[in-house]
Design a protein around this motif. Structure first.
Motif, PDB file in Angstrom:
ATOM      1  N   ASP A 163       0.749  -1.356   0.235  1.00 35.22           N
ATOM      2  CA  ASP A 163      -0.023  -0.052  -0.082  1.00 35.22           C
ATOM      3  C   ASP A 163       0.910   1.269  -0.075  1.00 35.22           C
ATOM      4  OD1 ASP A 163      -2.306  -1.171  -0.098  1.00 35.22           O
ATOM      5  OD2 ASP A 163      -2.688  -1.060   2.063  1.00 35.22           O
ATOM      6  N   VAL A 164       1.823   1.328   0.899  1.00 28.80           N
ATOM      7  CA  VAL A 164       2.818   2.384   0.883  1.00 28.80           C
ATOM      8  C   VAL A 164       3.380   2.631  -0.497  1.00 28.80           C
ATOM      9  CG1 VAL A 164       4.678   3.436   2.071  1.00 28.80           C
ATOM     10  CG2 VAL A 164       2.861   2.108   3.239  1.00 28.80           C
ATOM     11  N   ASN A 165       3.962   1.526  -1.067  1.00 29.91           N
ATOM     12  CA  ASN A 165       4.669   1.686  -2.268  1.00 29.91           C
ATOM     13  C   ASN A 165       3.610   2.152  -3.520  1.00 29.91           C
ATOM     14  OD1 ASN A 165       7.404   0.786  -3.024  1.00 29.91           O
ATOM     15  ND2 ASN A 165       6.823  -0.486  -1.272  1.00 29.91           N
ATOM     16  N   ALA A 166       2.368   1.732  -3.253  1.00 34.81           N
ATOM     17  CA  ALA A 166       1.626   2.267  -4.092  1.00 34.81           C
ATOM     18  C   ALA A 166       1.191   3.855  -3.985  1.00 34.81           C
ATOM     19  CB  ALA A 166      -0.049   1.709  -3.859  1.00 34.81           C
ATOM     20  N   VAL A 167       1.231   4.438  -2.837  1.00 33.85           N
ATOM     21  CA  VAL A 167       1.159   5.852  -2.592  1.00 33.85           C
ATOM     22  C   VAL A 167       2.330   6.293  -3.091  1.00 33.85           C
ATOM     23  CG1 VAL A 167       0.886   7.572  -0.835  1.00 33.85           C
ATOM     24  CG2 VAL A 167      -0.510   5.590  -0.721  1.00 33.85           C
ATOM     25  N   ALA A 168       3.584   5.848  -3.047  1.00 31.37           N
ATOM     26  CA  ALA A 168       4.810   6.605  -3.383  1.00 31.37           C
ATOM     27  C   ALA A 168       5.007   6.545  -4.900  1.00 31.37           C
ATOM     28  CB  ALA A 168       5.922   5.933  -2.607  1.00 31.37           C
ATOM     29  N   ALA A 169       4.293   5.670  -5.493  1.00 29.89           N
ATOM     30  CA  ALA A 169       4.516   5.413  -7.031  1.00 29.89           C
ATOM     31  C   ALA A 169       4.378   6.750  -7.771  1.00 29.89           C
ATOM     32  CB  ALA A 169       3.275   4.422  -7.445  1.00 29.89           C
ATOM     33  N   PRO A 170       5.188   6.868  -8.721  1.00 30.07           N
ATOM     34  CA  PRO A 170       6.088   5.438  -9.676  1.00 30.07           C
ATOM     35  C   PRO A 170       7.373   5.314  -9.070  1.00 30.07           C
ATOM     36  CG  PRO A 170       6.230   7.363 -11.038  1.00 30.07           C
ATOM     37  CD  PRO A 170       5.528   7.962  -9.566  1.00 30.07           C
ATOM     38  N   VAL A 171       7.917   5.893  -8.006  1.00 23.01           N
ATOM     39  CA  VAL A 171       9.069   5.804  -7.347  1.00 23.01           C
ATOM     40  C   VAL A 171       8.957   4.259  -6.360  1.00 23.01           C
ATOM     41  CG1 VAL A 171      10.776   6.510  -5.666  1.00 23.01           C
ATOM     42  CG2 VAL A 171       9.925   8.031  -7.291  1.00 23.01           C
ATOM     43  N   GLU A 172       9.906   3.358  -6.601  1.00 28.55           N
ATOM     44  CA  GLU A 172       9.863   2.215  -5.906  1.00 28.55           C
ATOM     45  C   GLU A 172      10.575   2.366  -4.532  1.00 28.55           C
ATOM     46  OE1 GLU A 172       9.120  -1.822  -4.659  1.00 28.55           O
ATOM     47  OE2 GLU A 172       8.241  -0.684  -6.273  1.00 28.55           O
ATOM     48  N   LEU A 173       9.888   2.433  -3.312  1.00 27.37           N
ATOM     49  CA  LEU A 173      10.807   2.319  -2.105  1.00 27.37           C
ATOM     50  C   LEU A 173      11.808   1.083  -1.796  1.00 27.37           C
ATOM     51  CD1 LEU A 173       7.834   3.811   0.072  1.00 27.37           C
ATOM     52  CD2 LEU A 173       9.164   5.128  -1.308  1.00 27.37           C
ATOM     53  N   THR A 174      12.964   1.529  -1.506  1.00 29.96           N
ATOM     54  CA  THR A 174      13.886   0.584  -1.310  1.00 29.96           C
ATOM     55  C   THR A 174      14.479   0.502   0.022  1.00 29.96           C
ATOM     56  OG1 THR A 174      15.793   2.281  -1.734  1.00 29.96           O
ATOM     57  CG2 THR A 174      14.794   0.887  -3.727  1.00 29.96           C
ATOM     58  N   ARG A 175      14.215   1.460   0.958  1.00 30.67           N
ATOM     59  CA  ARG A 175      14.467   1.404   2.347  1.00 30.67           C
ATOM     60  C   ARG A 175      13.277   0.988   3.246  1.00 30.67           C
ATOM     61  NH1 ARG A 175      18.027   7.046   1.796  1.00 30.67           N
ATOM     62  NH2 ARG A 175      19.711   6.316   0.577  1.00 30.67           N
ATOM     63  N   THR A 176      12.498   0.002   3.009  1.00 23.07           N
ATOM     64  CA  THR A 176      11.359  -0.538   3.824  1.00 23.07           C
ATOM     65  C   THR A 176      11.950  -1.632   4.474  1.00 23.07           C
ATOM     66  OG1 THR A 176      10.613  -1.935   2.046  1.00 23.07           O
ATOM     67  CG2 THR A 176       9.784  -0.038   1.790  1.00 23.07           C
ATOM     68  N   VAL A 177      11.198  -1.461   5.984  1.00 27.13           N
ATOM     69  CA  VAL A 177      11.921  -2.594   6.915  1.00 27.13           C
ATOM     70  C   VAL A 177      10.360  -3.034   7.684  1.00 27.13           C
ATOM     71  CG1 VAL A 177      12.964  -2.829   9.136  1.00 27.13           C
ATOM     72  CG2 VAL A 177      13.950  -1.333   7.273  1.00 27.13           C
ATOM     73  N   ARG A 178      10.374  -4.252   7.702  1.00 26.50           N
ATOM     74  CA  ARG A 178       9.207  -4.759   8.530  1.00 26.50           C
ATOM     75  C   ARG A 178       9.386  -4.614  10.206  1.00 26.50           C
ATOM     76  NH1 ARG A 178       5.991 -10.418  10.070  1.00 26.50           N
ATOM     77  NH2 ARG A 178       3.918  -9.288  10.500  1.00 26.50           N
ATOM     78  N   LEU A 179       8.527  -3.979  10.846  1.00 25.99           N
ATOM     79  CA  LEU A 179       8.480  -3.852  12.255  1.00 25.99           C
ATOM     80  C   LEU A 179       7.145  -4.176  13.038  1.00 25.99           C
ATOM     81  CD1 LEU A 179      10.840  -2.923  14.387  1.00 25.99           C
ATOM     82  CD2 LEU A 179       9.137  -0.963  14.400  1.00 25.99           C
ATOM     83  N   VAL A 180       7.081  -5.289  13.488  1.00 28.98           N
ATOM     84  CA  VAL A 180       5.805  -5.302  14.124  1.00 28.98           C
ATOM     85  C   VAL A 180       5.556  -4.598  15.199  1.00 28.98           C
ATOM     86  CG1 VAL A 180       5.606  -7.715  13.017  1.00 28.98           C
ATOM     87  CG2 VAL A 180       6.712  -7.369  15.470  1.00 28.98           C
ATOM     88  N   ASN A 181       4.290  -4.723  15.890  1.00 26.41           N
ATOM     89  CA  ASN A 181       4.055  -3.845  17.051  1.00 26.41           C
ATOM     90  C   ASN A 181       4.626  -5.163  18.200  1.00 26.41           C
ATOM     91  OD1 ASN A 181       3.130  -1.633  16.027  1.00 26.41           O
ATOM     92  ND2 ASN A 181       0.928  -2.445  15.997  1.00 26.41           N
ATOM     93  N   GLY A 182       5.000  -4.638  19.442  1.00 21.15           N
ATOM     94  CA  GLY A 182       5.386  -5.388  20.356  1.00 21.15           C
ATOM     95  C   GLY A 182       4.913  -5.013  21.785  1.00 21.15           C
ATOM     96  N   VAL A 183       4.744  -6.030  22.744  1.00 21.42           N
ATOM     97  CA  VAL A 183       4.240  -5.621  23.925  1.00 21.42           C
ATOM     98  C   VAL A 183       5.282  -6.282  25.172  1.00 21.42           C
ATOM     99  CG1 VAL A 183       1.736  -5.327  23.379  1.00 21.42           C
ATOM    100  CG2 VAL A 183       2.675  -7.645  23.933  1.00 21.42           C
ATOM    101  N   ARG A 184       5.317  -5.855  26.078  1.00 17.70           N
ATOM    102  CA  ARG A 184       6.136  -6.733  27.193  1.00 17.70           C
ATOM    103  C   ARG A 184       5.622  -7.783  27.528  1.00 17.70           C
ATOM    104  NH1 ARG A 184      10.079  -4.173  29.236  1.00 17.70           N
ATOM    105  NH2 ARG A 184      10.233  -1.922  29.065  1.00 17.70           N
ATOM    106  N   PRO A 185       6.489  -8.888  27.643  1.00 21.78           N
ATOM    107  CA  PRO A 185       5.946 -10.216  28.170  1.00 21.78           C
ATOM    108  C   PRO A 185       5.127 -10.125  29.583  1.00 21.78           C
ATOM    109  CG  PRO A 185       7.990 -10.369  27.495  1.00 21.78           C
ATOM    110  CD  PRO A 185       7.917  -8.696  27.582  1.00 21.78           C
ATOM    111  N   GLN A 186       4.168 -10.790  29.868  1.00 26.23           N
ATOM    112  CA  GLN A 186       3.426 -10.888  31.085  1.00 26.23           C
ATOM    113  C   GLN A 186       3.446 -12.400  31.500  1.00 26.23           C
ATOM    114  OE1 GLN A 186       2.229  -8.110  32.434  1.00 26.23           O
ATOM    115  NE2 GLN A 186       3.048  -7.126  30.676  1.00 26.23           N
ATOM    116  N   GLU A 187       3.227 -12.587  32.690  1.00 22.74           N
ATOM    117  CA  GLU A 187       3.018 -13.802  33.262  1.00 22.74           C
ATOM    118  C   GLU A 187       1.572 -14.458  32.831  1.00 22.74           C
ATOM    119  OE1 GLU A 187       2.550 -15.947  37.745  1.00 22.74           O
ATOM    120  OE2 GLU A 187       3.052 -13.577  37.420  1.00 22.74           O
ATOM    121  N   ARG A 188       1.580 -15.646  32.618  1.00 20.93           N
ATOM    122  CA  ARG A 188       0.557 -16.260  31.923  1.00 20.93           C
ATOM    123  C   ARG A 188      -0.489 -16.587  33.183  1.00 20.93           C
ATOM    124  NH1 ARG A 188      -1.521 -22.124  29.944  1.00 20.93           N
ATOM    125  NH2 ARG A 188      -3.481 -21.387  29.389  1.00 20.93           N
ATOM    126  N   LYS A 189      -1.762 -16.071  32.924  1.00 20.26           N
ATOM    127  CA  LYS A 189      -2.989 -16.170  34.068  1.00 20.26           C
ATOM    128  C   LYS A 189      -3.170 -17.725  34.028  1.00 20.26           C
ATOM    129  CE  LYS A 189      -6.632 -15.572  30.709  1.00 20.26           C
ATOM    130  NZ  LYS A 189      -7.867 -14.839  30.454  1.00 20.26           N
TER     131      LYS A 189
END
Length: 386
Positions: A163-189
């Motif tokens: 999607d982001v590449n489609a918005v940036a078109a016709p330039v192809e983005l080459t500096r993309t990095v996958r970064l997921v969301n993260g949370v702090r580990p917790q004790e399991r209930k």
């Protein structure tokens, strides 16, 4: 390393949701590791002075000015914020902009480009191809330039990268990095006690896109098998609360529904521990932090196939992934109800809860996310110096 996170808005009830929560979570870990990480945003809805720290993170907040009310959060801004941002960028090693089409993060990103400060952009699924004329004009005036000029563009999923590449078109983005969301580990209930009345939780902004009415519409079928079940509706109202409560009243289930309003971060985790199943029937959800927080304590989830976490949840067996379509309210409610009933069975609940807890611990911890981000920052700064 001096890191400036720029987000659009912070409010006492956390109504803006994901991007601000992500910026705070990242900043807390970065500060614990010795970095000078801080956030800059508009503040709104506070009684008295705006806070100078949020959850221990230094916060440069400026009173929101509602310049274009018809555009809601996209139409708020602050001249003093932008002046301060320009000044602070000169002393930053990295500017991390949580970008949307608005009058805060977009001009801040343009200022970072102009200053030559290394710029990392994270769009949180908020920048995609659109038919809306105002959004298209915004892309033409600034969003494309930011995406093309940023030193790194972070994406949650492969779909977001496309999607982001489609918005940036016709330039192809080459500096993309996958970064997921993260949370702090917790004790399991502990595993669900079948002798205790079950609790089903919806925790997110109460808005049409999150489909809280599907959650309520599923209640009669679940109550037919578990008449003592409690359903908790938590989160700030951003437009859909009245309609959701009217539906509960019409269906005769209002007495089984607890509307608790917005929750603080620790209250969110506590609500997840008290719930037996977490439900988010959102039509579109890039990578919901609230889903991760529920799974982090061992609560199985019911989410839709269009949620960015859908493939991970399905593969791990961490809950149920359902189809949901706009305009098919009765069918959607039935799918939610059947998924909840399956997960209220003690064996299924225990297995899915364990899988949810392991999924977060193996792939979605904030420490793993910040390690990836740290490498990205270092690569960006190194390239900039060369």
């Amino acid at each position: 390393m001096k890191i400036l996170h720029v987000v659009t808005l912070h409010t006492p009830d956390h109504a803006f949701g994901g991007p601000t929560r992500v910026a705070l979570n990242l900043s807390k870990v970065q500060r614990a590791e010795g970095d000078d990480a801080r956030i800059m945003a508009l503040g709104d809805g506070f009684d008295g002075p705006l806070p100078s720290r949020v959850e221990g993170v230094p916060a440069h907040l400026y009173q929101a000015r509602h310049l274009l009310p018809m555009f809601e959060v996209s139409g708020i801004t602050s001249g003093p914020l932008l002046l301060a941002a320009r000044r602070m960028m000169r002393g930053a090693d990295v500017v991390h902009v949580h970008l949307m089409r608005d009058l805060v993060t977009l001009p801040a990103a343009l200022l970072a480009l102009a200053s030559g400060t290394p710029l990392v952009v994270q769009t949180h699924g908020m920048v995609d191809p659109t038919e809306k004329r105002v959004a298209q004009l915004t892309d033409l005036l600034g969003v494309r330039r930011v995406l093309r000029g940023a030193d790194a563009v972070l994406h949650l999923t492969e779909a977001e990268r496309i999607d982001v590449n489609a918005v940036a078109a016709p330039v192809e983005l080459t500096r993309t990095v996958r970064l997921v969301n993260g949370v702090r580990p917790q004790e399991r209930k502990p595993d669900r006690d079948p002798a205790r009345p079950p609790t089903v939780l919806f925790l997110a902004r109460i808005q049409e896109r999150k489909r809280p009415e599907d959650f309520v519409a599923a209640m009669p079928e679940v109550l037919a098998e578990h008449p003592d079940a409690r359903f908790v509706l938590a989160g700030p109202d951003t437009g859909a609360l009245d309609g959701t409560l009217r539906l509960a009243r019409r269906l005769g289930v209002l007495d089984s529904l607890d509307h608790v309003g917005p929750l603080g971060h620790e209250e969110v985790l506590a609500a997840g521990r008290q719930a037996d199943v977490y439900v988010l029937p959102s039509i579109e959800e890039p990578l919901g932090v609230s889903v991760l927080e529920a799974m982090s304590v061992g609560t199985p989830v019911v989410i839709t196939r269009t949620c960015g976490l859908g493939p991970d949840v399905a593969k791990a067996g961490a809950g149920r992934v359902i189809d949901s379509r706009v305009g098919e309210d009765a069918a959607n409610a039935g799918k939610v109800a059947r998924a909840v009933l399956e997960l209220l069975e003690p064996k299924a609940n225990a297995e899915a809860g364990q899988a949810a807890w392991e999924l977060v611990g193996d792939h979605f911890t904030i420490d793993a996310v910040t390690r990836t981000l740290r490498r990205t920052y270092e690569n960006v700064v190194r390239r900039k110096r060369r």
